[in-house]
Design a protein around this motif. Structure first.
Motif, mmCIF file in Angstrom:
data_model
loop_
_atom_site.group_PDB
_atom_site.id
_atom_site.type_symbol
_atom_site.label_atom_id
_atom_site.label_comp_id
_atom_site.label_asym_id
_atom_site.label_seq_id
_atom_site.Cartn_x
_atom_site.Cartn_y
_atom_site.Cartn_z
ATOM 1 N N MET A 1 0.670 -1.353 0.038
ATOM 2 C CA MET A 1 0.027 0.126 -0.046
ATOM 3 C C MET A 1 0.712 1.286 -0.173
ATOM 4 S SD MET A 1 -3.161 -0.802 -0.039
ATOM 5 C CE MET A 1 -3.823 0.749 0.659
ATOM 6 N N PHE B 1 2.155 3.586 -1.785
ATOM 7 C CA PHE B 1 2.273 4.324 -3.255
ATOM 8 C C PHE B 1 3.173 5.263 -3.478
ATOM 9 C CE2 PHE B 1 -2.563 3.286 -2.898
ATOM 10 C CZ PHE B 1 -2.336 2.069 -3.625
ATOM 11 N N TYR C 1 1.789 6.581 -12.453
ATOM 12 C CA TYR C 1 0.766 5.456 -11.862
ATOM 13 C C TYR C 1 0.541 5.571 -10.574
ATOM 14 C CZ TYR C 1 -2.188 1.660 -10.818
ATOM 15 O OH TYR C 1 -3.135 0.909 -10.028
ATOM 16 N N PHE C 2 1.848 5.208 -9.775
ATOM 17 C CA PHE C 2 1.555 5.103 -8.599
ATOM 18 C C PHE C 2 1.831 6.435 -7.714
ATOM 19 C CE2 PHE C 2 3.688 1.029 -9.493
ATOM 20 C CZ PHE C 2 2.860 0.152 -8.784
ATOM 21 N N CYS C 3 2.188 7.364 -8.361
ATOM 22 C CA CYS C 3 1.913 8.890 -7.852
ATOM 23 C C CYS C 3 0.493 9.207 -7.797
ATOM 24 C CB CYS C 3 2.933 9.771 -8.740
ATOM 25 S SG CYS C 3 3.211 11.588 -7.949
ATOM 26 N N MET C 4 -0.237 8.760 -9.139
ATOM 27 C CA MET C 4 -1.496 9.266 -8.878
ATOM 28 C C MET C 4 -2.274 8.472 -7.971
ATOM 29 S SD MET C 4 -1.569 11.755 -11.263
ATOM 30 C CE MET C 4 -3.604 11.886 -11.235
ATOM 31 N N GLU C 5 -1.941 7.328 -7.593
ATOM 32 C CA GLU C 5 -2.586 6.588 -6.452
ATOM 33 C C GLU C 5 -2.299 7.238 -5.234
ATOM 34 O OE1 GLU C 5 -4.673 3.762 -6.599
ATOM 35 O OE2 GLU C 5 -4.639 4.596 -8.959
ATOM 36 N N TRP C 6 -1.030 7.532 -4.955
ATOM 37 C CA TRP C 6 -0.437 8.428 -3.736
ATOM 38 C C TRP C 6 -1.440 9.649 -3.594
ATOM 39 C CZ3 TRP C 6 4.335 11.621 -4.072
ATOM 40 C CH2 TRP C 6 4.671 12.512 -2.700
ATOM 41 N N TYR C 7 -1.847 10.532 -4.791
ATOM 42 C CA TYR C 7 -2.535 11.502 -4.654
ATOM 43 C C TYR C 7 -3.949 11.358 -4.244
ATOM 44 C CZ TYR C 7 -4.054 16.175 -6.181
ATOM 45 O OH TYR C 7 -4.509 17.531 -6.177
ATOM 46 N N LYS C 8 -4.427 10.156 -4.515
ATOM 47 C CA LYS C 8 -5.612 9.765 -4.188
ATOM 48 C C LYS C 8 -5.932 9.682 -2.582
ATOM 49 C CE LYS C 8 -7.043 7.353 -8.606
ATOM 50 N NZ LYS C 8 -7.256 6.201 -9.160
ATOM 51 N N SER C 9 -4.603 9.076 -2.061
ATOM 52 C CA SER C 9 -4.796 8.828 -0.745
ATOM 53 C C SER C 9 -4.496 9.923 0.191
ATOM 54 C CB SER C 9 -3.734 7.456 -0.474
ATOM 55 O OG SER C 9 -2.385 8.009 -0.625
#
Length: 542
Positions: free
Chosen positions: A294, A296, A314-322
């Motif tokens: 988890m 990201f 991609y993972f940076c955008m997931e990090w941004y969501k969190s």
């Protein structure tokens, strides 16, 4: 384009999840295996019984709100089915019910506002639920409503002044809204400042961020030897490692980072990966896939270091969501998106990031960079003189007033000049930007030079070969871990160098001017002074 500035000097500040997710985190478990958590009564079960008895749609709507907050999937489904039997309800309620049952895709527009409405409804039932007040503060700060966020968080602190998680995320909020002294006072006044490693780690991070030396360093070091489970001391070890790294004590820093990786959370993993990239310091410990599941932010940094820019994005955008309240995910995301020439992503993410962080110059400059990069793409609208004048004024103002962002603004101005046909001016501004970059990081200088080479090659400037050779030399002198972005982008430039006429395909643009250049250079004037005199002024006074 940039993200290498003081804004990205990462500290081990608390990560602020919503309360439902944070409930399972290590920081919300007891240091000594006792339970002292804040709980709230589950209303979903009661509302289900009431809805079964009365079948009133108003109860179904209330259940939908409460079950969404309490993450009760069965209750959500039960409420949604009843709601969709009714006609004439407000559109947001109908859409939410349809989403629950998988009948429509999630609609993001006004979603944060609707979350706030749900939280307020919940708090009307449970006004002493500190965790709901924290969640309300989080939703407000995502929308840029700093004063409302501060008020909600103050209520949470009044309700639970000694609660570890509430105090830590409150300190994170105060840092975000530039109340760093208030953040520090809050942590220092917590009863666990000398015996709770979670509070101690946050205090060290906030102290370092504010430029002061923590008075609790000695006590904090003793906490690492107090026999706590490593999951409780991981962030403290990481914070102490970061402190030693800032002091130049790399050997001590490595030992602390190794300590932090015994039972790391995603904050610790991200710090280790950031240190590896920013300081070329490896802790010498293998991070497992399970640990990274988890994490990201850590995944984004790891892929960036390895040159996997698309995966990093991609993972940076997931990090941004969190962490949608933080400026760091959109800063890195816009930088990465520019490396893969996804200019619409750069612009979209920058716009979203500026809602929460309206004064962030890096996001403003990255957005402007992407807008300028789109000059020449056939499907885009032409750029008018008013837009160009606004850009020039904006960049020059930053160059005059903000040293930390001056190189970025000057490079953007150089790019603009190249794109609209003023090649000499473009060269002068890029040269000035590179002069400023020499006092910054090696990667900043290499990227500035690489982007300059791109523009000179596209414009077929007489000095394109010289600029290209300079950029290539800078990139070749460094290791892959030092210059991942420059190494990645230089591969494009090498192709561009050999086939300059194919630059539309290589960079996703088109070799076609989209503006009518005026016969004079009045668009560049600033208080009746042309760009040439301005360039000379800056070069002579740098």
């Amino acid at each position: 384009m940039s993200f290498h500035n003081n804004e990205f000097d990462r500290k081990v500040l608390p990560i602020w999840d919503d309360s439902a997710l944070s409930g399972g985190l290590s920081e919300n478990t007891s240091l000594r295996n006792t339970t002292t958590t804040v709980t709230s009564e589950n209303l979903s079960d009661k509302l289900i019984l009431e809805l079964k008895r009365s079948d009133k749609v108003g109860i179904a709507v209330e259940l939908l709100n409460v079950a969404s907050l309490e993450r009760e999937d069965e209750a959500l489904t039960f409420a949604a089915r009843r709601i969709l039997k009714e006609s004439g309800l407000p559109t947001p309620i109908t859409i939410l019910a349809q989403q629950v049952l998988g009948q429509v895709e999630e609609v993001q527009k006004n979603l944060e506002f609707y979350k706030i409405r749900k939280l307020r409804a919940h708090l009307s039932q449970q006004p002493r639920n500190a965790l709901a007040w924290v969640d309300l503060a989080r939703e407000h700060v995502i929308l840029g409503n700093s004063s409302h966020a501060e008020k909600a968080m103050t209520i949470a602190l009044n309700l639970e002044p000694s609660h570890r998680w509430v105090t830590r995320v409150a300190s994170r909020l105060f840092v975000h809204i530039n109340l760093i002294d208030k953040s520090h006072r809050l942590l220092m006044s917590h009863p666990g400042i000398r015996n709770d490693p979670w509070i101690a780690s946050a205090e060290i991070a906030v102290s370092e961020l504010s430029g002061r030396t923590s008075k609790n360093i000695s006590t904090s070091k003793k906490l690492l030897e107090a026999g706590f489970n490593p999951k409780h001391t991981a962030e403290l070890a990481s914070a102490l490692g970061t402190l030693e790294l800032s002091a130049g004590a790399n050997k001590k820093a490595k030992n602390y980072f190794r300590n932090s990786l015994e039972a790391p959370n995603r904050n610790v993993l991200a710090q280790v990966k950031w240190v590896e990239q920013a300081h070329d310091l490896k802790a010498g410990v293998q991070i497992t896939n399970e640990q990274m599941e988890m994490a990201f932010e850590a995944k984004a940094w790891e892929n960036y270091i390895n040159g996997n820019i698309s995966k990093a994005l991609y993972f940076c955008m997931e990090w941004y969501k969190s962490e949608p309240y933080s400026s760091k995910p959109p800063m890195l995301a816009t930088y990465l998106a520019a490396l893969v020439d996804k200019y619409d992503i750069v612009i979209g993410v920058a716009i979203e990031g500026l809602k929460t962080n309206p004064d962030n110059l890096t996001l403003k400059l990255n957005k402007a960079y992407a807008e300028i990069a789109k000059i020449g793409i056939p499907t885009e609208q032409p750029v008018d003189e008013a837009t160009i004048l606004a850009w020039v004024t904006f960049f020059k103002d930053i160059i005059r007033k903000d040293k930390s962002s001056a190189s970025h603004a000057a490079a953007n101005l150089g790019m603009l000049c190249y794109r609209i046909g003023y090649l000499e001016n473009g060269k002068d501004w890029y040269n000035y930007a590179e002069t400023l970059c020499k006092s910054e990081s090696a990667e900043t200088l290499a990227m500035c030079s690489t982007y300059h080479a791109r523009e000179a090659i596209i414009a077929k400037a007489a000095w394109a070969d010289t600029v290209y050779s300079t950029a290539k030399d800078l990139v070749q002198k460094a290791s892959a871990s030092e210059l991942p972005s420059a190494l990645f982008y230089m591969k494009k430039i090498e192709i561009l160098k050999h086939t300059p006429d194919n630059w539309p395909e290589i960079l996703g643009a088109a070799n076609k001017p989209l503006i009518e250049l005026p016969p004079s250079r009045e668009i560049f004037t600033y208080k009746s002074k042309g760009i040439e005199s301005t360039v000379k002024f800056y070069l002579l006074n740098s």
